[in-house]
Design a protein around this motif. Structure first.
Motif, PDB file in Angstrom:
ATOM      1  N   ARG A 166      -5.881  11.321  -3.862  1.00 20.72           N
ATOM      2  CA  ARG A 166      -4.882  10.353  -3.565  1.00 20.72           C
ATOM      3  C   ARG A 166      -4.261  10.495  -2.445  1.00 20.72           C
ATOM      4  N   ILE A 167      -3.778   9.328  -1.518  1.00 17.40           N
ATOM      5  CA  ILE A 167      -3.178   9.708  -0.393  1.00 17.40           C
ATOM      6  C   ILE A 167      -1.703   8.949  -0.468  1.00 17.40           C
ATOM      7  N   ASP A 168      -0.946   9.017   0.686  1.00 18.00           N
ATOM      8  CA  ASP A 168       0.481   8.507   0.751  1.00 18.00           C
ATOM      9  C   ASP A 168       0.030   6.978   1.168  1.00 18.00           C
ATOM     10  N   ARG A 169       0.970   6.169   1.064  1.00 20.51           N
ATOM     11  CA  ARG A 169       1.188   4.724   1.391  1.00 20.51           C
ATOM     12  C   ARG A 169       2.444   4.632   2.175  1.00 20.51           C
ATOM     13  N   LEU A 170       2.187   3.528   3.246  1.00 15.98           N
ATOM     14  CA  LEU A 170       3.500   3.298   3.861  1.00 15.98           C
ATOM     15  C   LEU A 170       4.684   2.594   3.138  1.00 15.98           C
ATOM     16  N   THR A 171       5.869   3.057   3.263  1.00 18.60           N
ATOM     17  CA  THR A 171       6.951   2.468   2.742  1.00 18.60           C
ATOM     18  C   THR A 171       7.287   1.154   3.477  1.00 18.60           C
ATOM     19  N   PRO A 172       8.049   0.275   2.783  1.00 21.81           N
ATOM     20  CA  PRO A 172       8.254  -1.019   3.681  1.00 21.81           C
ATOM     21  C   PRO A 172       8.981  -0.925   5.033  1.00 21.81           C
ATOM     22  N   GLU A 173       9.882   0.158   5.101  1.00 21.97           N
ATOM     23  CA  GLU A 173      10.274   0.444   6.216  1.00 21.97           C
ATOM     24  C   GLU A 173       9.469   0.931   7.424  1.00 21.97           C
ATOM     25  N   GLN A 174       8.513   1.908   6.940  1.00 19.77           N
ATOM     26  CA  GLN A 174       7.554   2.272   7.799  1.00 19.77           C
ATOM     27  C   GLN A 174       6.539   1.104   8.293  1.00 19.77           C
ATOM     28  N   GLU A 175       6.082   0.182   7.487  1.00 16.80           N
ATOM     29  CA  GLU A 175       5.509  -0.816   7.821  1.00 16.80           C
ATOM     30  C   GLU A 175       6.131  -1.587   9.075  1.00 16.80           C
ATOM     31  N   LYS A 176       7.535  -1.919   8.753  1.00 13.68           N
ATOM     32  CA  LYS A 176       8.206  -2.521   9.481  1.00 13.68           C
ATOM     33  C   LYS A 176       8.267  -2.095  11.245  1.00 13.68           C
ATOM     34  N   TYR A 177       8.679  -0.824  10.943  1.00 19.80           N
ATOM     35  CA  TYR A 177       8.695   0.024  12.029  1.00 19.80           C
ATOM     36  C   TYR A 177       7.294   0.041  13.239  1.00 19.80           C
ATOM     37  N   LEU A 178       6.183   0.287  12.259  1.00 19.98           N
ATOM     38  CA  LEU A 178       4.883   0.020  13.075  1.00 19.98           C
ATOM     39  C   LEU A 178       4.496  -1.321  13.487  1.00 19.98           C
ATOM     40  N   SER A 179       5.269  -2.218  12.862  1.00 25.19           N
ATOM     41  CA  SER A 179       4.959  -3.860  13.362  1.00 25.19           C
ATOM     42  C   SER A 179       5.712  -4.480  14.131  1.00 25.19           C
ATOM     43  N   SER A 180       6.925  -3.754  14.619  1.00 26.75           N
ATOM     44  CA  SER A 180       7.961  -4.258  15.628  1.00 26.75           C
ATOM     45  C   SER A 180       8.266  -3.447  16.699  1.00 26.75           C
ATOM     46  N   TRP A 181       9.115  -4.099  17.644  1.00 21.74           N
ATOM     47  CA  TRP A 181       9.648  -3.162  18.818  1.00 21.74           C
ATOM     48  C   TRP A 181      10.954  -3.100  18.717  1.00 21.74           C
TER      49      TRP A 181
ATOM     50  N   VAL B 223     -14.385   0.672   1.253  1.00 23.45           N
ATOM     51  CA  VAL B 223     -15.491   1.916   0.808  1.00 23.45           C
ATOM     52  C   VAL B 223     -14.672   3.284   0.974  1.00 23.45           C
ATOM     53  N   ALA B 224     -13.913   3.525   2.129  1.00 23.52           N
ATOM     54  CA  ALA B 224     -13.398   4.781   2.124  1.00 23.52           C
ATOM     55  C   ALA B 224     -12.300   5.211   0.784  1.00 23.52           C
ATOM     56  N   GLU B 225     -11.798   3.880   0.684  1.00 21.89           N
ATOM     57  CA  GLU B 225     -10.729   4.088  -0.588  1.00 21.89           C
ATOM     58  C   GLU B 225     -11.379   4.511  -2.014  1.00 21.89           C
ATOM     59  N   MET B 226     -12.716   3.624  -1.888  1.00 22.17           N
ATOM     60  CA  MET B 226     -13.463   3.913  -3.294  1.00 22.17           C
ATOM     61  C   MET B 226     -13.918   5.452  -3.371  1.00 22.17           C
ATOM     62  N   LYS B 227     -14.319   5.829  -1.984  1.00 19.65           N
ATOM     63  CA  LYS B 227     -14.825   6.942  -2.139  1.00 19.65           C
ATOM     64  C   LYS B 227     -13.885   8.053  -2.337  1.00 19.65           C
ATOM     65  N   LEU B 228     -12.707   8.061  -1.557  1.00 15.38           N
ATOM     66  CA  LEU B 228     -11.705   8.856  -2.082  1.00 15.38           C
ATOM     67  C   LEU B 228     -11.116   8.917  -3.621  1.00 15.38           C
ATOM     68  N   SER B 229     -11.179   7.618  -4.150  1.00 13.63           N
ATOM     69  CA  SER B 229     -10.861   7.723  -5.618  1.00 13.63           C
ATOM     70  C   SER B 229     -12.017   8.177  -6.396  1.00 13.63           C
ATOM     71  N   SER B 230     -13.076   8.222  -6.007  1.00 15.13           N
ATOM     72  CA  SER B 230     -14.444   8.707  -6.892  1.00 15.13           C
ATOM     73  C   SER B 230     -14.165  10.294  -6.817  1.00 15.13           C
ATOM     74  N   MET B 231     -13.567  10.674  -5.679  1.00 18.86           N
ATOM     75  CA  MET B 231     -13.460  12.325  -5.632  1.00 18.86           C
ATOM     76  C   MET B 231     -12.139  12.731  -6.164  1.00 18.86           C
ATOM     77  N   GLY B 232     -11.432  11.974  -6.598  1.00 21.16           N
ATOM     78  CA  GLY B 232     -10.106  12.367  -7.446  1.00 21.16           C
ATOM     79  C   GLY B 232      -9.006  12.711  -6.303  1.00 21.16           C
TER      80      GLY B 232
END
Length: 418
Positions: A399-414, A388-397
């Motif tokens: 765009r937001i950033d997305r995590l890079t693979p490196e960032q995803e790995k950092y957030l999911s590991s210790w 719902v949040a993504e659809m609302k943002l899209s309707s408002m024109g």
């Protein structure tokens, strides 16, 4: 088709207003296109007890587009927009049982008319539909896949039912979705409550003292908007954490007993009973204006107010003047019911767009997964909330950033550490 509305001739006016609201509900509009193709609700009957407004009408149209048979009644006797009810019946073929100003007996007769359709999914705003089913027609519960609940008061009631082992089928607390309460409760209630108070009274807020009872998301929004109009805001609370937050947000905090002597405007948004009582009314200034924007009128002790009053008269539309035994006059708006709906038009369409997108998607979720769920209260699935949040943002024109693979790995590991 059975229905009970005030005047079918109001349909054209209602149709235009529904169209106007729909222009500011792009998420729901996109879901309508999707539902028309996929028919996720095909073969299901949905019984809805909601405020009969232009925004609700757009939700009903989406549910019908998804293949559901939809029946609607009012969740508050004073929130129905009669032209909208007429349009839903005449233009969209959706049965509606709602008349603005209906008495208590009619209100519950309309709820029972919805239950007579034997819904597979219940949709509530305040839990009156589900509580009536459980209290008076428990045998029907086995026909119900699940339900949704729109507002804080209803969620409180449903969690009490679940805690007592009384709840007979799963219910999704749409109110608790982040894309609902962070926006609808805060920005919707804040703006629409001020709108209702001003339409009813035409009084100046700037320079006044505005007392907000309750600092949940609705109270936060109302306090924010009252301050924005130039009022000096006092918050009353029973929760120390919320009271502390109100202090940190720059508001005065005190018990209602003290605030009663200071306020020019009072508005309750707590979801609880007897928040402003007769001992508070007796302390108020001559001319104090009292309103409620919580779901039920029980937040104001109106029986207690009558006990300490010697005269009551209707002085304006939606304004009753109570002359107290001490000679002071107190003005109660909209009979203590939801002032934003009884004296205005409720939340702006843009925030209801997200709330009702959650409702539609949760109905589709229940259609698929209800049999896997136990009879308890569930939060909205996170992927629905995010969508719902993504659809609302899209309707408002936007765009937001997305995590890079490196960032995803950092957030999911210790292992990576600092």
């Amino acid at each position: 088709m059975n229905f009970d509305i005030k005047d079918p001739s109001l349909a054209e006016k209602g149709r235009l207003r529904i169209e106007w609201a729909g222009r500011d509900m792009p998420v729901l509009s996109r879901l309508k296109e999707e539902f028309e193709k996929e028919k996720p609700l095909s073969g299901l009957r949905i019984g809805a007890c909601l405020h009969v407004t232009t925004e609700t009408a757009n939700l009903m149209v989406v549910l019908k587009a998804g293949g559901a048979e939809v029946t609607l009644c009012a969740s508050n006797p004073l929130s129905t927009q009669d032209d909208v009810a007429a349009s839903l019946v005449k233009n969209f073929g959706i049965p509606v049982f709602a008349i603005r100003g209906e008495d208590r007996d009619t209100y519950y007769a309309h709820i029972k008319a919805v239950l007579d359709t034997h819904p597979h999914i219940t949709m509530d705003d305040g839990a009156d539909l589900i509580s009536t089913l459980h209290a008076e027609r428990p045998e029907q519960a086995k026909e119900v896949l699940g339900g949704t609940e729109e507002t804080t008061t209803g969620v409180i009631r449903l969690r009490a039912m679940a805690r007592d082992g009384a709840l007979k089928y799963p219910v999704i607390a749409v109110n608790d979705a982040l894309t609902k309460h962070l926006f609808d409760n805060r920005y919707g209630t804040g703006q629409s409550t001020i709108d209702g108070i001003l339409r009813a009274t035409n009084r100046l807020l700037a320079g006044s003292v505005f007392v907000v009872a309750g600092y949940g998301w609705c109270g936060r929004g109302l306090a924010m908007r009252a301050r924005g109009m130039g009022a000096r805001v006092i918050v009353t609370e029973v929760d120390p954490l919320r009271a502390l937050e109100a202090v940190m947000d720059g508001f005065e905090v005190m018990p209602m007993e003290e605030a009663a002597e200071k306020g020019d405007f009072f508005c309750t948004v707590t979801g609880d009973i007897a928040v402003i009582r007769k001992e508070h009314f007796l302390r108020m200034k001559d001319g104090a204006i009292v309103a409620n924007s919580g779901h039920f009128n029980v937040e104001l002790d109106l029986d207690g107010l009558k006990e300490v009053s010697k005269e009551v008269r209707q002085i304006r539309d939606q304004v009753q003047e109570y002359t107290l035994t001490n000679g002071r006059r107190i003005y109660v708006l909209a009979e203590g019911r939801l002032v934003n709906l009884a004296a205005a038009e409720g939340h702006p369409s843009a925030v209801m767009d997200m709330s009702f997108a959650n409702q539609a998607l949760c109905c589709a979720y229940l259609a698929k997964h209800a049999k896997e769920l136990k009879p308890q209260v569930y939060v909205v699935p996170q992927d629905i909330d995010r969508r719902v949040a993504e659809m609302k943002l899209s309707s408002m024109g936007i765009r937001i950033d997305r995590l890079t693979p490196e960032q995803e790995k950092y957030l999911s590991s210790w292992e990576m550490g600092t």
